[in-house]
Design a protein around this motif. Structure first.
Motif, PDB file in Angstrom:
ATOM      1  N   THR A  38       0.830  -1.203   0.000  1.00 19.77           N
ATOM      2  CA  THR A  38       0.000   0.000   0.000  1.00 19.77           C
ATOM      3  C   THR A  38       0.865   1.253   0.000  1.00 19.77           C
ATOM      4  OG1 THR A  38      -0.151  -0.079   2.401  1.00 19.77           O
ATOM      5  CG2 THR A  38      -1.945  -1.115   1.146  1.00 19.77           C
ATOM      6  N   GLY A  39       2.173   1.096   0.015  1.00 22.13           N
ATOM      7  CA  GLY A  39       3.052   2.257  -0.019  1.00 22.13           C
ATOM      8  C   GLY A  39       4.490   1.946   0.326  1.00 22.13           C
ATOM      9  N   VAL A  40       4.748   1.495   1.544  1.00 24.36           N
ATOM     10  CA  VAL A  40       6.119   1.257   1.981  1.00 24.36           C
ATOM     11  C   VAL A  40       6.556  -0.144   1.559  1.00 24.36           C
ATOM     12  CG1 VAL A  40       7.684   1.101   3.953  1.00 24.36           C
ATOM     13  CG2 VAL A  40       5.908   2.854   3.895  1.00 24.36           C
ATOM     14  N   LEU A  41       7.657  -0.190   0.808  1.00 21.48           N
ATOM     15  CA  LEU A  41       8.237  -1.449   0.340  1.00 21.48           C
ATOM     16  C   LEU A  41       9.519  -1.685   1.119  1.00 21.48           C
ATOM     17  CD1 LEU A  41       8.120  -3.755  -1.798  1.00 21.48           C
ATOM     18  CD2 LEU A  41       9.550  -2.279  -3.238  1.00 21.48           C
ATOM     19  N   HIS A  42       9.620  -2.831   1.773  1.00 20.91           N
ATOM     20  CA  HIS A  42      10.820  -3.192   2.521  1.00 20.91           C
ATOM     21  C   HIS A  42      11.749  -3.950   1.583  1.00 20.91           C
ATOM     22  CE1 HIS A  42       9.070  -2.135   6.451  1.00 20.91           C
ATOM     23  NE2 HIS A  42       7.937  -2.497   5.863  1.00 20.91           N
ATOM     24  N   ILE A  43      13.007  -3.534   1.546  1.00 17.99           N
ATOM     25  CA  ILE A  43      14.001  -4.179   0.683  1.00 17.99           C
ATOM     26  C   ILE A  43      15.142  -4.652   1.565  1.00 17.99           C
ATOM     27  CG2 ILE A  43      15.581  -3.896  -1.253  1.00 17.99           C
ATOM     28  CD1 ILE A  43      13.750  -1.621  -2.234  1.00 17.99           C
ATOM     29  N   ASN A  44      15.339  -5.951   1.634  1.00 19.56           N
ATOM     30  CA  ASN A  44      16.429  -6.540   2.399  1.00 19.56           C
ATOM     31  C   ASN A  44      17.450  -7.129   1.440  1.00 19.56           C
ATOM     32  OD1 ASN A  44      14.956  -5.878   4.647  1.00 19.56           O
ATOM     33  ND2 ASN A  44      14.232  -7.956   5.020  1.00 19.56           N
ATOM     34  N   THR A  45      18.731  -6.910   1.738  1.00 20.13           N
ATOM     35  CA  THR A  45      19.808  -7.484   0.938  1.00 20.13           C
ATOM     36  C   THR A  45      20.693  -8.341   1.832  1.00 20.13           C
ATOM     37  OG1 THR A  45      21.200  -5.533   1.274  1.00 20.13           O
ATOM     38  CG2 THR A  45      19.818  -5.552  -0.695  1.00 20.13           C
ATOM     39  N   ALA A  46      21.386  -9.279   1.221  1.00 20.65           N
ATOM     40  CA  ALA A  46      22.237 -10.186   1.977  1.00 20.65           C
ATOM     41  C   ALA A  46      23.524  -9.503   2.440  1.00 20.65           C
ATOM     42  CB  ALA A  46      22.568 -11.410   1.136  1.00 20.65           C
ATOM     43  N   ASN A  47      24.023  -8.555   1.646  1.00 16.58           N
ATOM     44  CA  ASN A  47      25.291  -7.902   1.962  1.00 16.58           C
ATOM     45  C   ASN A  47      25.072  -6.435   2.315  1.00 16.58           C
ATOM     46  OD1 ASN A  47      26.734 -10.262   1.294  1.00 16.58           O
ATOM     47  ND2 ASN A  47      26.635  -9.716  -0.868  1.00 16.58           N
ATOM     48  N   ALA A  48      25.842  -5.950   3.285  1.00 15.38           N
ATOM     49  CA  ALA A  48      25.781  -4.537   3.668  1.00 15.38           C
ATOM     50  C   ALA A  48      26.684  -3.758   2.714  1.00 15.38           C
ATOM     51  CB  ALA A  48      26.226  -4.359   5.110  1.00 15.38           C
ATOM     52  N   GLU A  49      26.118  -3.359   1.595  1.00 14.48           N
ATOM     53  CA  GLU A  49      26.866  -2.611   0.588  1.00 14.48           C
ATOM     54  C   GLU A  49      25.976  -1.515   0.017  1.00 14.48           C
ATOM     55  OE1 GLU A  49      27.900  -5.418  -2.459  1.00 14.48           O
ATOM     56  OE2 GLU A  49      25.861  -6.097  -2.688  1.00 14.48           O
ATOM     57  N   THR A  50      26.563  -0.602  -0.698  1.00 13.12           N
ATOM     58  CA  THR A  50      25.787   0.467  -1.314  1.00 13.12           C
ATOM     59  C   THR A  50      25.011  -0.104  -2.496  1.00 13.12           C
ATOM     60  OG1 THR A  50      27.415   2.104  -0.662  1.00 13.12           O
ATOM     61  CG2 THR A  50      25.907   2.715  -2.428  1.00 13.12           C
ATOM     62  N   THR A  51      23.705   0.095  -2.483  1.00 20.33           N
ATOM     63  CA  THR A  51      22.856  -0.372  -3.580  1.00 20.33           C
ATOM     64  C   THR A  51      22.012   0.786  -4.092  1.00 20.33           C
ATOM     65  OG1 THR A  51      21.188  -1.098  -1.980  1.00 20.33           O
ATOM     66  CG2 THR A  51      22.700  -2.773  -2.792  1.00 20.33           C
ATOM     67  N   ALA A  66      16.632   5.698  -5.564  1.00 21.74           N
ATOM     68  CA  ALA A  66      17.155   5.823  -4.205  1.00 21.74           C
ATOM     69  C   ALA A  66      18.488   5.096  -4.117  1.00 21.74           C
ATOM     70  CB  ALA A  66      16.170   5.235  -3.198  1.00 21.74           C
ATOM     71  N   THR A  67      19.282   5.481  -3.145  1.00 20.96           N
ATOM     72  CA  THR A  67      20.538   4.801  -2.839  1.00 20.96           C
ATOM     73  C   THR A  67      20.507   4.418  -1.373  1.00 20.96           C
ATOM     74  OG1 THR A  67      21.699   6.118  -4.493  1.00 20.96           O
ATOM     75  CG2 THR A  67      23.053   5.003  -2.860  1.00 20.96           C
ATOM     76  N   PHE A  68      20.883   3.164  -1.092  1.00 23.28           N
ATOM     77  CA  PHE A  68      20.855   2.649   0.272  1.00 23.28           C
ATOM     78  C   PHE A  68      22.215   2.102   0.662  1.00 23.28           C
ATOM     79  CE2 PHE A  68      16.314   1.663  -0.968  1.00 23.28           C
ATOM     80  CZ  PHE A  68      15.752   2.650  -0.189  1.00 23.28           C
ATOM     81  N   ASN A  69      22.491   2.135   1.954  1.00 24.57           N
ATOM     82  CA  ASN A  69      23.645   1.459   2.547  1.00 24.57           C
ATOM     83  C   ASN A  69      23.102   0.557   3.634  1.00 24.57           C
ATOM     84  OD1 ASN A  69      25.862   2.725   1.151  1.00 24.57           O
ATOM     85  ND2 ASN A  69      25.310   4.583   2.247  1.00 24.57           N
ATOM     86  N   GLY A  70      23.527  -0.698   3.639  1.00 23.19           N
ATOM     87  CA  GLY A  70      23.050  -1.605   4.670  1.00 23.19           C
ATOM     88  C   GLY A  70      22.185  -2.704   4.092  1.00 23.19           C
ATOM     89  N   THR A  71      21.670  -3.536   4.984  1.00 24.59           N
ATOM     90  CA  THR A  71      20.915  -4.705   4.548  1.00 24.59           C
ATOM     91  C   THR A  71      19.407  -4.547   4.680  1.00 24.59           C
ATOM     92  OG1 THR A  71      21.122  -5.701   6.730  1.00 24.59           O
ATOM     93  CG2 THR A  71      22.797  -6.296   5.096  1.00 24.59           C
ATOM     94  N   THR A  86       8.178  -1.985 -11.865  1.00 21.53           N
ATOM     95  CA  THR A  86       9.388  -2.788 -11.909  1.00 21.53           C
ATOM     96  C   THR A  86      10.391  -2.157 -10.961  1.00 21.53           C
ATOM     97  OG1 THR A  86       9.003  -3.342 -14.220  1.00 21.53           O
ATOM     98  CG2 THR A  86      11.215  -3.713 -13.378  1.00 21.53           C
ATOM     99  N   VAL A  87      10.867  -2.927  -9.998  1.00 22.50           N
ATOM    100  CA  VAL A  87      11.855  -2.438  -9.040  1.00 22.50           C
ATOM    101  C   VAL A  87      13.175  -3.145  -9.346  1.00 22.50           C
ATOM    102  CG1 VAL A  87      12.471  -2.217  -6.607  1.00 22.50           C
ATOM    103  CG2 VAL A  87      10.072  -2.066  -7.305  1.00 22.50           C
ATOM    104  N   ARG A  88      14.197  -2.341  -9.636  1.00 22.94           N
ATOM    105  CA  ARG A  88      15.522  -2.867  -9.984  1.00 22.94           C
ATOM    106  C   ARG A  88      16.504  -2.382  -8.924  1.00 22.94           C
ATOM    107  NH1 ARG A  88      19.775  -0.710 -13.934  1.00 22.94           N
ATOM    108  NH2 ARG A  88      20.896  -2.554 -14.597  1.00 22.94           N
ATOM    109  N   ILE A  89      17.146  -3.329  -8.257  1.00 21.38           N
ATOM    110  CA  ILE A  89      18.131  -3.006  -7.230  1.00 21.38           C
ATOM    111  C   ILE A  89      19.465  -3.592  -7.652  1.00 21.38           C
ATOM    112  CG2 ILE A  89      17.418  -4.992  -5.834  1.00 21.38           C
ATOM    113  CD1 ILE A  89      18.252  -3.329  -3.358  1.00 21.38           C
ATOM    114  N   GLY A  90      20.520  -2.800  -7.509  1.00 20.94           N
ATOM    115  CA  GLY A  90      21.828  -3.278  -7.940  1.00 20.94           C
ATOM    116  C   GLY A  90      22.960  -2.687  -7.136  1.00 20.94           C
ATOM    117  N   ASN A  91      24.110  -3.351  -7.233  1.00 25.69           N
ATOM    118  CA  ASN A  91      25.307  -2.892  -6.534  1.00 25.69           C
ATOM    119  C   ASN A  91      26.354  -2.353  -7.506  1.00 25.69           C
ATOM    120  OD1 ASN A  91      26.330  -5.189  -7.728  1.00 25.69           O
ATOM    121  ND2 ASN A  91      26.786  -6.256  -5.826  1.00 25.69           N
ATOM    122  N   GLY A  92      25.980  -2.098  -8.748  1.00 28.58           N
ATOM    123  CA  GLY A  92      26.905  -1.603  -9.755  1.00 28.58           C
ATOM    124  C   GLY A  92      27.413  -2.691 -10.671  1.00 28.58           C
ATOM    125  N   THR A  93      27.380  -3.934 -10.202  1.00 27.67           N
ATOM    126  CA  THR A  93      27.831  -5.078 -11.007  1.00 27.67           C
ATOM    127  C   THR A  93      26.689  -6.028 -11.298  1.00 27.67           C
ATOM    128  OG1 THR A  93      29.995  -4.933  -9.943  1.00 27.67           O
ATOM    129  CG2 THR A  93      29.504  -6.962 -11.127  1.00 27.67           C
TER     130      THR A  93
END
Length: 103
Positions: A38-51, A66-71, A86-93
């Motif tokens: 309904t609005g807030v999307l939680h995004i969890n990543t395995a590694n604490a890196e800039t995404t 957006a840019t995030f740091n952390g998991t 479409t939500v695309r999350i990446g670490n540059g690679t």
């Protein structure tokens, strides 16, 4: 190959297993929830890196970045119209892509 029997043209297709597209490794350990949201999307990543996160509507227009740091991160989509994004999350690679429905 294109050939003819004198009356009709035909195309012969070849199924060559050496021709194709190499799959690129995605970004492992990405989890986005709740879906639908309904609005807030939680995004969890395995590694604490800039995404970086890029949200596109079904027309392909970027509606949020957006840019995030952390998991553990939150992305607020409540200012957008209801629909599928479409939500695309990446670490540059490597990148992970997921369809998210906004209600």
């Amino acid at each position: 190959f294109i050939y003819s029997n004198g009356n009709a043209w035909a195309i012969r297709l070849s199924a060559d297993p050496s021709i194709g597209i190499n799959e690129v490794a995605g970004l492992p350990g990405v989890n986005m929830f709740p879906n639908p949201t309904t609005g807030v999307l939680h995004i969890n990543t395995a590694n604490a890196e800039t995404t970086t996160v890029e949200v596109r509507n079904m027309l392909g227009a970027v509606v949020k970045t957006a840019t995030f740091n952390g998991t553990v991160n939150k992305l607020d989509l409540s200012g957008n119209a209801s629909g599928v994004y479409t939500v695309r999350i990446g670490n540059g690679t490597n990148y992970a892509v997921q369809l998210v429905t906004l209600q």
